[in-house]
Write a protein that holds these residues in place. Structure first.
Motif, PDB file in Angstrom:
ATOM      1  N   GLU A  29      47.096  64.989  25.649  1.00 50.28           N
ATOM      2  CA  GLU A  29      48.155  64.926  26.656  1.00 50.28           C
ATOM      3  C   GLU A  29      48.192  63.566  27.345  1.00 50.28           C
ATOM      4  N   THR A  30      47.039  63.082  27.807  1.00 52.31           N
ATOM      5  CA  THR A  30      47.045  61.794  28.498  1.00 52.31           C
ATOM      6  C   THR A  30      47.329  60.659  27.526  1.00 52.31           C
ATOM      7  N   LEU A  31      46.774  60.740  26.339  1.00 54.72           N
ATOM      8  CA  LEU A  31      46.956  59.680  25.355  1.00 54.72           C
ATOM      9  C   LEU A  31      48.433  59.505  25.001  1.00 54.72           C
ATOM     10  N   THR A  32      49.140  60.601  24.932  1.00 52.90           N
ATOM     11  CA  THR A  32      50.559  60.556  24.590  1.00 52.90           C
ATOM     12  C   THR A  32      51.380  59.844  25.658  1.00 52.90           C
ATOM     13  N   SER A  33      50.874  59.797  26.873  1.00 50.88           N
ATOM     14  CA  SER A  33      51.652  59.228  27.978  1.00 50.88           C
ATOM     15  C   SER A  33      51.488  57.720  28.137  1.00 50.88           C
ATOM     16  N   PHE A  34      50.574  57.095  27.413  1.00 51.97           N
ATOM     17  CA  PHE A  34      50.295  55.678  27.624  1.00 51.97           C
ATOM     18  C   PHE A  34      51.386  54.800  27.023  1.00 51.97           C
ATOM     19  N   THR A  35      51.868  53.861  27.815  1.00 56.88           N
ATOM     20  CA  THR A  35      52.893  52.913  27.392  1.00 56.88           C
ATOM     21  C   THR A  35      52.425  51.498  27.704  1.00 56.88           C
ATOM     22  N   LYS A  36      53.174  50.521  27.241  1.00 53.46           N
ATOM     23  CA  LYS A  36      52.863  49.118  27.526  1.00 53.46           C
ATOM     24  C   LYS A  36      52.808  48.875  29.033  1.00 53.46           C
ATOM     25  N   ASP A  37      53.762  49.433  29.774  1.00 55.64           N
ATOM     26  CA  ASP A  37      53.781  49.242  31.225  1.00 55.64           C
ATOM     27  C   ASP A  37      52.544  49.837  31.887  1.00 55.64           C
ATOM     28  N   LYS A  38      52.140  51.035  31.460  1.00 56.62           N
ATOM     29  CA  LYS A  38      50.958  51.677  32.048  1.00 56.62           C
ATOM     30  C   LYS A  38      49.700  50.879  31.732  1.00 56.62           C
ATOM     31  N   ILE A  39      49.619  50.373  30.513  1.00 51.57           N
ATOM     32  CA  ILE A  39      48.457  49.571  30.111  1.00 51.57           C
ATOM     33  C   ILE A  39      48.354  48.318  30.975  1.00 51.57           C
ATOM     34  N   GLU A  40      49.461  47.608  31.106  1.00 50.57           N
ATOM     35  CA  GLU A  40      49.439  46.355  31.849  1.00 50.57           C
ATOM     36  C   GLU A  40      49.210  46.590  33.343  1.00 50.57           C
ATOM     37  N   THR A  41      49.743  47.677  33.877  1.00 47.34           N
ATOM     38  CA  THR A  41      49.495  48.012  35.285  1.00 47.34           C
ATOM     39  C   THR A  41      48.019  48.306  35.515  1.00 47.34           C
ATOM     40  N   TYR A  42      47.420  49.084  34.592  1.00 44.99           N
ATOM     41  CA  TYR A  42      45.999  49.420  34.718  1.00 44.99           C
ATOM     42  C   TYR A  42      45.133  48.168  34.627  1.00 44.99           C
ATOM     43  N   MET A  43      45.482  47.266  33.720  1.00 46.39           N
ATOM     44  CA  MET A  43      44.719  46.032  33.590  1.00 46.39           C
ATOM     45  C   MET A  43      44.892  45.140  34.824  1.00 46.39           C
ATOM     46  N   ASP A  44      46.100  45.093  35.391  1.00 44.02           N
ATOM     47  CA  ASP A  44      46.301  44.321  36.617  1.00 44.02           C
ATOM     48  C   ASP A  44      45.404  44.832  37.737  1.00 44.02           C
ATOM     49  N   GLU A  45      45.232  46.155  37.795  1.00 49.74           N
ATOM     50  CA  GLU A  45      44.449  46.764  38.865  1.00 49.74           C
ATOM     51  C   GLU A  45      42.943  46.635  38.641  1.00 49.74           C
ATOM     52  N   ASN A  46      42.523  46.609  37.373  1.00 51.44           N
ATOM     53  CA  ASN A  46      41.092  46.726  37.073  1.00 51.44           C
ATOM     54  C   ASN A  46      40.480  45.526  36.359  1.00 51.44           C
ATOM     55  N   TYR A  47      41.250  44.791  35.595  1.00 46.00           N
ATOM     56  CA  TYR A  47      40.728  43.615  34.899  1.00 46.00           C
ATOM     57  C   TYR A  47      40.917  42.401  35.812  1.00 46.00           C
ATOM     58  N   THR A  48      40.085  42.333  36.842  1.00 48.11           N
ATOM     59  CA  THR A  48      40.166  41.251  37.817  1.00 48.11           C
ATOM     60  C   THR A  48      38.912  40.389  37.718  1.00 48.11           C
ATOM     61  N   PRO A  49      39.005  39.108  38.096  1.00 50.48           N
ATOM     62  CA  PRO A  49      37.882  38.178  37.904  1.00 50.48           C
ATOM     63  C   PRO A  49      36.566  38.652  38.503  1.00 50.48           C
ATOM     64  N   ASP A  50      36.623  39.308  39.660  1.00 50.97           N
ATOM     65  CA  ASP A  50      35.390  39.732  40.311  1.00 50.97           C
ATOM     66  C   ASP A  50      34.675  40.834  39.544  1.00 50.97           C
ATOM     67  N   ARG A  51      35.359  41.467  38.599  1.00 46.95           N
ATOM     68  CA  ARG A  51      34.737  42.534  37.807  1.00 46.95           C
ATOM     69  C   ARG A  51      34.347  42.076  36.401  1.00 46.95           C
ATOM     70  N   VAL A  52      34.491  40.791  36.121  1.00 44.13           N
ATOM     71  CA  VAL A  52      34.237  40.283  34.765  1.00 44.13           C
ATOM     72  C   VAL A  52      32.946  39.474  34.722  1.00 44.13           C
ATOM     73  N   VAL A  53      32.116  39.798  33.750  1.00 50.12           N
ATOM     74  CA  VAL A  53      30.884  39.058  33.485  1.00 50.12           C
ATOM     75  C   VAL A  53      30.908  38.605  32.031  1.00 50.12           C
ATOM     76  N   ILE A  54      30.711  37.319  31.810  1.00 47.89           N
ATOM     77  CA  ILE A  54      30.570  36.796  30.444  1.00 47.89           C
ATOM     78  C   ILE A  54      29.088  36.567  30.212  1.00 47.89           C
ATOM     79  N   SER A  55      28.526  37.265  29.237  1.00 43.74           N
ATOM     80  CA  SER A  55      27.109  37.137  28.939  1.00 43.74           C
ATOM     81  C   SER A  55      26.939  36.500  27.561  1.00 43.74           C
ATOM     82  N   VAL A  56      26.147  35.429  27.508  1.00 45.45           N
ATOM     83  CA  VAL A  56      25.930  34.699  26.257  1.00 45.45           C
ATOM     84  C   VAL A  56      24.430  34.479  26.078  1.00 45.45           C
ATOM     85  N   ALA A  57      23.953  34.748  24.870  1.00 45.88           N
ATOM     86  CA  ALA A  57      22.529  34.534  24.582  1.00 45.88           C
ATOM     87  C   ALA A  57      22.370  34.063  23.146  1.00 45.88           C
TER      88      ALA A  57
END
Length: 409
Positions: A161-189
C-alpha cells in the motif's frame, strides 16, 4: 587514526589512512532510516536507496554499473532502521572516479517516473523473497509485535500500500526534509590519498540543502509482549522470541554481548548445545540482538518440525530460566570475552570494516571510538554486570512470532 573534516555546510568527512592496503572503501552515510518514517511513508527510505542507482542526468543506470565493473569495484547500499549508506570499494587508483560517481548519484539522480514504476515492482519481488525466507519473515513479524505502534516495528521495505503511493514529488520532498548536510557523514578508509580527500571536500561542499531542514522524527517506542502466528507453505515451524533489549548507548550493552555469546551466539553456547547437540530438536538455533538509539531487542530463533515446536519452546525457556536462576559462570564469561575480543580484531581486516566502524561511531557517539577503548569496556565486564543483564533481560515478558506449515500441506 581517524581524522575528521567538517565542511562549512555541516557535512562530516572521516578519513582513516591504511597504507598497508591497496583498497579504498568509501561510504555516504545518511542519519535517517525506516524508524524515522511517518506511517504513510513506510518504506520510502529504502525506496530512495534503490532509486539512486537508476540513473542521473549524466549517467544511465547501465553506465553506472558498467563504470564499476570496468574498474573492478563494488557498488552497493543498505537501509537500516536508523541509517542509509551508499558505499563503494575500489583499488586506490580508482577511488576518485568512484567517489565522483557516488556523488553524482547522491546529488543528481533523475527519479524518472518510468524508473519509479519499474523499481516498485522490483521491491514487490524483494518483499516476496522475504516471505519465502521464513527465518527472515518470522523476525520481521516479531518486530511488528514488539513495537506495533512505532515505525521501529514497521518493515524496512514498506508495504504494498505505501509503496504504491510513492511518486517523484514524495521522494524529493522526503529527501529535502531528511537528506540534509548535518545528517551526512562521508567515511573513507584504506590507502587514501590527499587528492581523494580534497576531491571529497570539493564534491560535498556544494551540498546546500538547508532551507527545508526539519527536525528528525524521534519518538520513544514502547515494547509490547504480544504474539503473531502465521501459516505458510513451509516444511518447518519457525519460532522467534523477543525480549526488550538495550539501547546502543546503554552502559550495559557490552555485558549484553557477553550474555548473547553465552546463551546462543556460538556452537558452544547453552542453546546450541542443549537444543541441537543434546536433544536434536533443531538444525538452526541461536540468539541475537539489535540496539538502536531509543530501542533494542534481544531475540532467540529456532526452526524445527511442527510436532516438535512445543518442546522446542519449552526447552528454550528452560534454558533461559536456568541462566536466570544460576547465572553465568566465571569461566563462561571469560571464554565469551576472549571470543568477542577475537571477533572485534578479526572484524577489522579490510578497509570496508574500518569505513563502517568509523561511520557508526560518528553517528552514534559523535566521535572516534578506538579499538582499545572498546576492548577496555569488554575487559571491564564481570559476573556482576553479566548476571544483572541476564536478570533484567530474561525475567520480563517476551513477544513471540511463529510461522507454521499451513494445515493440509
Amino acid at each position: 587514526m581517524v581524522t575528521k573534516h567538517i565542511c562549512q555546510n555541516g557535512v562530516r568527512i572521516l578519513v582513516e589512512k591504511l597504507p598497508y592496503v591497496r583498497s579504498v572503501s568509501m561510504g555516504i552515510w545518511v542519519n535517517v532510516g525506516s524508524g524515522n518514517e511517518r506511517p504513510e511513508e513506510n518504506g520510502i527510505t529504502h525506496f530512495i536507496e534503490h532509486m539512486l542507482f537508476k540513473g542521473t542526468y549524466s549517467r544511465t543506470a547501465k553506465e553506472i554499473a558498467e563504470s564499476f565493473d570496468r574498474i573492478g569495484g563494488q557498488l552497493n547500499a543498505f537501509t537500516s532502521k536508523e541509517n542509509t549508506c551508499y558505499y563503494a570499494v575500489t583499488l586506490d587508483h580508482h577511488a576518485i572516479e568512484a567517489i565522483t560517481i557516488l556523488a553524482d548519484m547522491f546529488f543528481h539522480s533523475k527519479f524518472a517516473e518510468t524508473d519509479i514504476e519499474k523499481e516498485r515492482h522490483v521491491i514487490f519481488e524483494e518483499m516476496a523473497m522475504v516471505e519465502d525466507t521464513p527465518d527472515d519473515d518470522v523476525d520481521e513479524r516479531l518486530w511488528s509485535v514488539m513495537y506495533p505502534n512505532h515505525s521501529m516495528g514497521a518493515p524496512i521495505l514498506g508495504t504494498e500500500e505505501t509503496l504504491t503511493s510513492f511518486t517523484k514529488d514524495k521522494i524529493e520532498t522526503y529527501m529535502d526534509e531528511n537528506y540534509t548536510p548535518d545528517r551526512v557523514v562521508i567515511s573513507v578508509a584504506g590507502n587514501v590519498s590527499d587528492q581523494l580527500v580534497n576531491k571529497i571536500i570539493t564534491l560535498f561542499d556544494q551540498f546546500t540543502n538547508t532551507t527545508h531542514q526539519t527536525k528528525k522524527i524521534v519518538t520513544i517506542p514502547k515494547f509490547v509482549h504480544g504474539q503473531t502466528n502465521k501459516e505458510s507453505n513451509t516444511e518447518q515451524s519457525h519460532l522467534a522470541l523477543g525480549y526488550e533489549g538495550l539501547t546502543v548507548k546503554d552502559s550495559d550493552l557490552v555485558s549484553l554481548l557477553v550474555v548473547n555469546n553465552i546463551l546462543g551466539d556460538t556452537t558452544s553456547s547453552r542453546l546450541f548445545q542443549k537444543v541441537r547437540e543434546e536433544k536434536a530438536l533443531a538444525y538452526s538455533i541461536f540468539s541475537y540482538y539489535s540496539a538502536y538509539e531509543n530501542a533494542g531487542a534481544f531475540m532467540i530463533y529456532g526452526g524445527t518440525s511442527p510436532d516438535k515446536l512445543t518442546v522446542l519452546e519449552e526447552t528454550i525457556l528452560q534454558i533461559t530460566e536456568q541462566l536466570v536462576n544460576d547465572g553465568a559462570s566465571e569461566i563462561e564469561i571469560q571464554y565469551a570475552k576472549e571470543q568477542l575480543e577475537s571477533n572485534l580484531i578479526l572484524g577489522l581486516e579490510t578497509s570496508n570494516d574500518f569505513m563502517n566502524r568509523n561511520a557508526k561511531n560518528e553517528l552514534i557517539f559523535g566521535e572516534e571510538k578506538s579499538v582499545e577503548q572498546t576492548l577496555q569496556e569488554l575487559y571491564a565486564v564481570d559476573e556482576k554486570s553479566v548476571n544483572r543483564v541476564i536478570r533484567n533481560l530474561l525475567t520480563k515478558p517476551f513477544a513471540k512470532s511463529v510461522i507454521q506449515p499451513a494445515k493440509g500441506i
